[in-house]
Design a protein around this motif. Sequence first.
Motif, PDB file in Angstrom:
ATOM      1  N   GLN A 104       0.581  -1.285   0.013  1.00 34.06           N
ATOM      2  CA  GLN A 104       0.443  -0.325   0.221  1.00 34.06           C
ATOM      3  C   GLN A 104       0.744   1.456  -0.002  1.00 34.06           C
ATOM      4  OE1 GLN A 104      -3.168  -0.055  -0.059  1.00 34.06           O
ATOM      5  NE2 GLN A 104      -3.984  -2.228   0.145  1.00 34.06           N
ATOM      6  N   SER A 105       0.448   2.406  -0.540  1.00 27.87           N
ATOM      7  CA  SER A 105       1.020   3.547  -0.493  1.00 27.87           C
ATOM      8  C   SER A 105       0.506   4.945   0.547  1.00 27.87           C
ATOM      9  CB  SER A 105       1.124   4.100  -1.750  1.00 27.87           C
ATOM     10  OG  SER A 105       0.493   4.142  -2.174  1.00 27.87           O
ATOM     11  N   ASP A 106       0.453   5.638   0.790  1.00 33.16           N
ATOM     12  CA  ASP A 106       0.032   6.602   1.830  1.00 33.16           C
ATOM     13  C   ASP A 106      -1.142   7.786   0.590  1.00 33.16           C
ATOM     14  OD1 ASP A 106       0.543   6.354   4.434  1.00 33.16           O
ATOM     15  OD2 ASP A 106       2.517   7.564   4.116  1.00 33.16           O
ATOM     16  N   GLN A 107      -0.651   7.670  -0.475  1.00 32.75           N
ATOM     17  CA  GLN A 107      -1.152   8.659  -1.452  1.00 32.75           C
ATOM     18  C   GLN A 107      -1.532   8.077  -2.860  1.00 32.75           C
ATOM     19  OE1 GLN A 107       0.795  12.295  -2.187  1.00 32.75           O
ATOM     20  NE2 GLN A 107      -1.505  13.382  -2.164  1.00 32.75           N
ATOM     21  N   LEU A 108      -2.826   7.745  -3.478  1.00 30.94           N
ATOM     22  CA  LEU A 108      -2.769   7.046  -4.862  1.00 30.94           C
ATOM     23  C   LEU A 108      -3.097   7.876  -5.933  1.00 30.94           C
ATOM     24  CD1 LEU A 108      -5.481   4.654  -3.616  1.00 30.94           C
ATOM     25  CD2 LEU A 108      -3.277   4.078  -4.433  1.00 30.94           C
ATOM     26  N   PRO A 109      -2.276   7.963  -7.149  1.00 33.08           N
ATOM     27  CA  PRO A 109      -2.760   9.087  -8.451  1.00 33.08           C
ATOM     28  C   PRO A 109      -3.961   9.099  -8.683  1.00 33.08           C
ATOM     29  CG  PRO A 109      -1.732   6.734  -8.899  1.00 33.08           C
ATOM     30  CD  PRO A 109      -1.716   6.895  -7.472  1.00 33.08           C
ATOM     31  N   PRO A 110      -4.401  10.301  -8.988  1.00 28.81           N
ATOM     32  CA  PRO A 110      -5.616  10.844  -9.570  1.00 28.81           C
ATOM     33  C   PRO A 110      -5.878   9.593 -10.230  1.00 28.81           C
ATOM     34  CG  PRO A 110      -3.836  12.373 -10.302  1.00 28.81           C
ATOM     35  CD  PRO A 110      -3.444  11.556  -9.826  1.00 28.81           C
ATOM     36  N   GLY A 111      -7.419   9.178 -10.825  1.00 28.79           N
ATOM     37  CA  GLY A 111      -8.439   8.457 -11.300  1.00 28.79           C
ATOM     38  C   GLY A 111      -8.537   8.722 -12.719  1.00 28.79           C
TER      39      GLY A 111
END
Length: 281
Positions: free
Chosen positions: A6-13
Amino acid sequence: MSATWQSDQLPPGPGKLGARDWFRVIRRGLPLGIVVFGCLGLLLLLRLIERPIFGLRRPVTPWITRFVCSSAFVLLGIHRKVVGRPVGGRAAVVSNHASWLDIFALNAGDSVYFVSKAEVAGWPGIGWLARATGTVFINRDRKEAAAQRALFEARLMAEHRLLFFPEGTSTDGRQVLPFKSTLFEAFLNDGLKDSLQIQPVTLVYRAPEGTDPRFYGWWGDMDFGPHLLKILAAPRQGSVEVIYHPAVPVAGNGNRKTLAARCEAEVRSGLPLSWETPAKG
């Protein structure tokens, strides 16, 4: 295998798509769907002949898979660069894992058979393709470890080039997680180790200009549909670089842990140094 990364921040969809975006989705997605599922039908028909004649061996159908996977990058507009080449002879392959696109990137240049977690078999689209192309599905259960090693050995002895993702999960593509050594045990079988090589491969994805650097990464709980839609709708595309490192002979390279560590170092060496960030598992 490890837990999902997992990561703290996902890229925009993909966000809200306009008319031009949907045009690109159709322009890229329709031909891609025709090629993928049309060739899948052809592959299944040929397997009806290939299986009873050749058994585990697949002298014909992997070429259909390679055609589909190389065509996918052309249709998507993603540039694919290859450095080095697949090693000859009996070999297994290990690679970092960043995206569902890995399947296409690694199959486009080599006839490989993926080793995947069992739940992938049930995924719409990807699961069907995986089963048809000879993927080996395994459960995350130590009780099945001996049976899994026997299966790997049988496939390797049949000259199948099994491809493992030793990280055990996908990431954002900008780092390499520590390799799990358990699956390397199958390479140390007395009937294999003297003739078997392991080829490390690094996948390097570069995002379209002006987008999140992790644009092609697919990890954690990200849904496949929105991720595919984002790629299909992108005004510009980036690239993927497939780096084939020198093969590591199993004989003379110690136990499974030393083999895993050496392969991990080779794969990690292919990423730009500035990309390596602290891993979060």
